[in-house]
Structure formats: structure tokens, C-alpha cells
Scaffold this active site. Structure first.
Site, PDB file in Angstrom:
ATOM      1  N   LYS A  73       9.084   0.998   6.358  1.00 26.34           N
ATOM      2  CA  LYS A  73       9.105   0.045   6.907  1.00 26.34           C
ATOM      3  C   LYS A  73      10.099  -0.500   7.546  1.00 26.34           C
ATOM      4  O   LYS A  73      10.859  -1.811   8.533  1.00 26.34           O
ATOM      5  CB  LYS A  73       9.647  -0.810   5.477  1.00 26.34           C
ATOM      6  CG  LYS A  73       8.402  -1.222   4.632  1.00 26.34           C
ATOM      7  CD  LYS A  73       7.013  -2.637   5.120  1.00 26.34           C
ATOM      8  CE  LYS A  73       5.707  -2.783   4.237  1.00 26.34           C
ATOM      9  NZ  LYS A  73       5.347  -4.254   5.197  1.00 26.34           N
ATOM     10  N   SER A 322       3.598   6.856   2.819  1.00 27.27           N
ATOM     11  CA  SER A 322       4.256   5.719   3.322  1.00 27.27           C
ATOM     12  C   SER A 322       5.577   5.525   2.572  1.00 27.27           C
ATOM     13  O   SER A 322       6.594   4.814   3.215  1.00 27.27           O
ATOM     14  CB  SER A 322       3.958   4.396   3.466  1.00 27.27           C
ATOM     15  OG  SER A 322       3.473   4.550   1.637  1.00 27.27           O
TER      16      SER A 322
END
Length: 422
Positions: A73, A322
Site C-alpha cells: 500500500k 501482499s
């Protein structure tokens, strides 16, 4: 600043998003990559013998759980905030996030000297809340999930005039996320497929866009939890769908409604979407820990959970891990459930005559079957139809389902009737 959907017709918004998709080029992704130089860590691919054998493909892990702030992110958040005007930076930024985007925004804002306010669901793991505060952001806890926190963040944005940094439905954010694909292709030039998790769709949009514009022959598959498959539902319907709930251990992907812009990108560039069950997610988490000594969160292992669903074999596949922001208590709970699902922990109850030697007999049978006892509960009160029997509940470590069945067979051979608890 995000615009209320009620302010304009849906078909106008869809047309605008399609126009954005059409005019976005690979040069935009490379500009984002340039912007992130010296900020985002270029995580190296890790070849996985275990996941390769499991899937029948040559599997490489892209460990974004080792990224600064513990997730991908940061890439999108920094790319967005770094391109704000000085006037916008003076206003400060606000966003909503279940955790990883929060830390990305907080990290980027601190690095760029910008005030950051983060709205997080009240259910967000403490680790993510404290990590976000530690980066200097103001944290506001509100609601039971991302959608509640998002709605409240819009109210605060209007009240205070902050600049909104959307966690996924923003072009500059998804372009930043897309730099992950550039690194994969640069490190594995003959990659055949990339697996990417989907929450609201920003990561998948950026990765699919970058991949297809560099090499349209590379397949890009999104992965969603079965319990929160908002993008798959939207693509099936041909428009945005709001799910009734998004209850999943992959809390970073617990999104009820996909982004309108990300929907347009995924519609054009994604090859397909796989969904994975809660048990498949927990199993992938356990395998990653056991086989690679890497810690990831539920959402972080979605790509690994989907490897067995690929419609081909003998191909080179990159699976993106992720994120790795997960607290110890959650890891413990997920591992326990994964062990049960794999028959690595077996619990059974059995009625015994209330006389000396019975507990010893059960222990001897389990020892002969190489089952390690974890817990015993010897309870006479559970038997209501006889004063001469007791219930013994045993939890033990086992190897697999075959081992469990051998234990059950051995117990029955000695006259016991075990009832499986789990």
C-alpha cells in the site's frame, strides 16, 4: 476529493472511468516508479519449491509483506501524496483503511511533512492501529468494517477540508501499486502469469494494467475471499454490486463494494478472478510460515491459496504476498484452525467405564499410534444416562487425515466408540 455518486448519473461516471482507462499508458506507471525510487523497497522474488510442487507450476513469491510498512500500500499512497500541490499538502490528507493503506498513507505523509488523519474500523487489529499511530497519523476508530469507516471519513473530509486519499479508487494510487508488476517482469522476464489479491481492486487494477501494457501475453488473475468477492460479483453483473457482508479472515480485503474506477480497469485488463475459502486462506498462511518462515496476514496469502486453481501447469507464476501486518493472537487463532482443517489436530470424545485403568488404556492406544496428547478432559458429569460411565475428551497432534483414521480404527478395535469433535 471523492464525489458523491448521487451527484451524477451512474452512466456518466462509468463513461468517465472508461475514458480514464483508455488514456492511461505504461508511461504513467513508469512515472510512478520514478516517483517511488528510494522510497519503496524493491522486494526480490523468492522461488518456492513447495508451492511449485503443490500447483504443478514454477512458482515465485513476490514478498510485499517485506515492504516498508509491511504491505504494498505504501506504493500507491506515496505516489498520490507526493503529487499534491503545496496548497493541498497544507490542508492535510484523510483516508479510510482496515490497516495497510493507513500505514502507507501515514508513512508517506510523515516523509512528505503532511498531516494525516486515518479512519479505521473499530475491529481493526491493534497491531495495525498502533503501527499507524507510531507513524504520526491521527487515528479515528469508527464502525464494524471498512465501509463504515469510509463513510465517516467522507464526513470528516467535508468538515475539515482535507484532501482525500482513497485506498483503491484513485488513478495515482493504483498506478503506484502497478509498479509491483514492473518489478516482477523485470526480475522474471518470461513470467507466464501473475496472481494478485483483490479488496477494492486498486492493486489488481495497477498490476493488470502494467502487466498487460508491457506484455499482453502474461495472464493476470485476481483472487478474492469467497465471503467478500465484490469485484467478481460486479464483473458478473456488468456493474458495481454492494455485498450484504464481507466477513473474512482476510480483513484487508473485507470490502463490500468494489471501486468504480478499479472496476473499469479490472474489466479491461484482468483475465479472471478466483475465489478462495476461509480454510484455503488459513491453509496457505500455515504453509507460508512452515515452508518459507515468512509471516503474512490473511489477505496477504490470497494468491497462494489460489495456486491450485490455475487452469494450466508447467508455467512460470508469480504470486504476490501482499502484506504481513497481523497480530500474534490472530496468527495463533488462524494456525489453530488451519491445523484442524488439515487434520494435524484431532479431538475426540469417548465414553469409558468409571473404573481404574481405562485412561491408561486410551493413552497406550494413542502412544502405539504415535499420537501426541495435547489435552485431556475426564468428566463424569457429561454422562446423564449412567452413574458408571465417564466421558473422556482427548485432543492430540496428528499427521494427516489418514493418521486420524488409523487412530479411530485402533480405538474401535479395542471396543471404544470415539466421537469426533474436530
Amino acid at each position: 476529493m471523492p464525489e458523491d455518486k448521487k451527484d451524477r448519473p451512474a452512466h456518466d461516471e462509468a463513461a468517465e472511468n472508461e475514458a480514464i482507462v483508455a488514456r492511461t499508458t505504461i508511461a504513467d506507471v513508469y512515472r510512478a516508479s520514478k516517483q517511488l525510487e528510494g522510497v519503496a523497497r524493491k522486494t526480490r522474488l523468492i522461488h518456492s519449491d513447495y508451492f511449485s510442487e503443490l500447483s504443478g507450476n514454477d512458482v515465485y513469491l513476490k514478498p510485499e509483506n517485506l515492504q516498508h510498512t509491511g504491505a504494498f500500500k505504501l506504493r500507491g499512497a506515496y505516489n498520490k501524496i507526493s503529487q499534491l500541490t503545496e496548497e493541498e499538502k497544507e490542508k492535510g490528507v484523510i483516508t479510510a483503511s482496515a490497516g495497510n493503506h493507513a500505514q502507507g498513507v501515514a508513512y508517506a505523509a510523515k516523509k512528505l511533512g503532511v498531516k494525516a488523519v486515518i479512519c479505521m474500523p473499530a475491529t481493526t487489529p491493534l497491531l495495525k492501529v498502533e503501527a499507524t499511530k507510531a507513524l504520526g497519523a491521527e487515528v479515528v476508530l469508527h464502525g464494524d468494517g471498512f465501509d463504515d469507516a469510509y463513510a465517516y471519513s467522507l464526513e470528516l473530509q467535508k468538515q475539515h477540508g482535507y484532501v482525500y486519499i482513497h485506498p483503491f479508487n484513485d488513478l495515482q494510487v493504483l498506478l503506484g501499486q502497478g509498479t509491483t508488476a514492473l518489478e516482477i517482469i523485470d526480475a522474471l522476464k518470461d513470467v507466464d502469469a501473475i496472481l494478485v489479491p483483490i479488496g477494492g481492486g486498486g492493486f489488481a487494477s495497477g498490476v493488470a494494467l502494467a502487466t498487460k501494457l508491457v506484455n499482453p501475453n502474461v495472464k493476470v488473475y485476481g483472487v478474492e475471499p469467497e465471503n467478500a468477492a465484490c469485484m467478481k460479483a460486479a464483473l458478473a453483473k456488468g456493474g458495481i454490486v454492494s455485498l450484504a457482508s464481507a466477513d473474512t479472515v482476510a480483513d484487508g480485503c473485507a470490502v463490500k463494494t468494489a471501486g468504480t474506477l478499479t472496476y473499469a480497469f479490472c474489466k479491461k485488463y484482468l483475465d479472471d478472478i478466483f475465489t478462495v475459502s476461509e480454510m484455503e486462506i488459513m491453509g496457505a498462511l500455515l504453509s507460508l510460515i512452515e515452508k518459507h518462515k515468512l509471516i503474512a496476514e490473511g489477505a496477504g496469502v490470497l494468491s497462494l491459496a489460489a495456486l491450485s486453481k490455475l487452469p494450466f501447469q508447467d508455467k512460470k507464476v508469480a504470486a504476490i504476498v501482499s502484506g504481513g501486518n497481523i497480530d500474534i493472537s490472530t496468527i495463533s487463532a488462524l494456525i489453530d484452525k488451519a491445523l484442524i482443517a488439515r487434520s494435524r489436530v484431532f479431538c475426540f470424545g469417548v465414553q469409558l467405564p468409571d473404573k481404574p485403568g481405562q485412561l491408561l488404556n486410551i493413552s497406550r492406544i494413542l502412544a502405539e499410534q504415535n499420537a501426541n496428547v495435547i489435552e485431556l478432559n475426564h468428566n463424569q458429569a457429561k454422562v446423564t444416562d449412567s452413574f458408571k460411565k465417564v466421558v473422556l475428551e482427548v485432543t492430540c497432534e496428528t499427521h494427516n487425515e489418514e493418521h486420524v483414521q488409523r487412530i479411530i480404527t485402533a480405538l474401535r478395535a479395542h471396543g471404544y466408540e470415539p466421537e469426533r469433535v474436530y
